[in-house]
Design a protein around this motif. Structure first.
Motif: not given
Length: 132
Positions: A23-42
């Motif tokens: 709601x504050x526009x500060x939600x953490x990125x949880x589905x992909x890399x917050x820096x490069x946008x790449x896939x997260x390791x499984x």
């Protein structure tokens, strides 16, 4: 309203925190890399949490020696689920998963705000009394 219907539990508290961040526009990125946008390791990788970047980091962006919080696969999956379902849909969390999710969100919230919340002390005291 939700607290009137059922007691607070760690899962609903984490979902509430995630909703407040969103709601504050500060939600953490949880589905992909917050820096490069790449896939997260499984599984079974422990994900680095980039506080400046705003979420989980892939192996290239969050190398093993990087300081800061880390999140195991079960806690990462729980955070994704809680972000999707909200406090009303939050189910119980295993104690270790709940503790890891709490530590990650506490570090994230405090970093975003630039200070420790006075209510955090209260939640830290009350939290152990709640059922997972």
């Amino acid at each position: 309203d939700l607290l009137d219907r059922k007691p607070a539990a760690p899962g609903s508290l984490r979902a509430y925190e995630l909703g407040a961040l969103r709601a504050a526009g500060l939600a953490p990125r949880l589905d992909d890399c917050a820096r490069c946008g790449g896939r997260l390791p499984g599984s079974p990788a422990r994900l680095a949490v980039g506080l400046d970047e705003g979420g989980f980091l892939c192996g290239s962006c969050g190398p093993p020696h990087r300081p800061g919080p880390r999140c195991g696969p079960a806690a990462a999956a729980a955070l994704r689920r809680l972000a999707a379902v909200g406090p009303e849909g939050a189910g119980p969390l295993e104690e270790d998963v709940g503790a890891e999710a709490r530590e990650m969100l506490t570090a994230f919230i405090e970093h975003q705000l630039g200070k420790r919340l006075p209510s955090r002390k209260f939640l830290d005291e009350v939290g152990p009394m709640l059922k997972p």
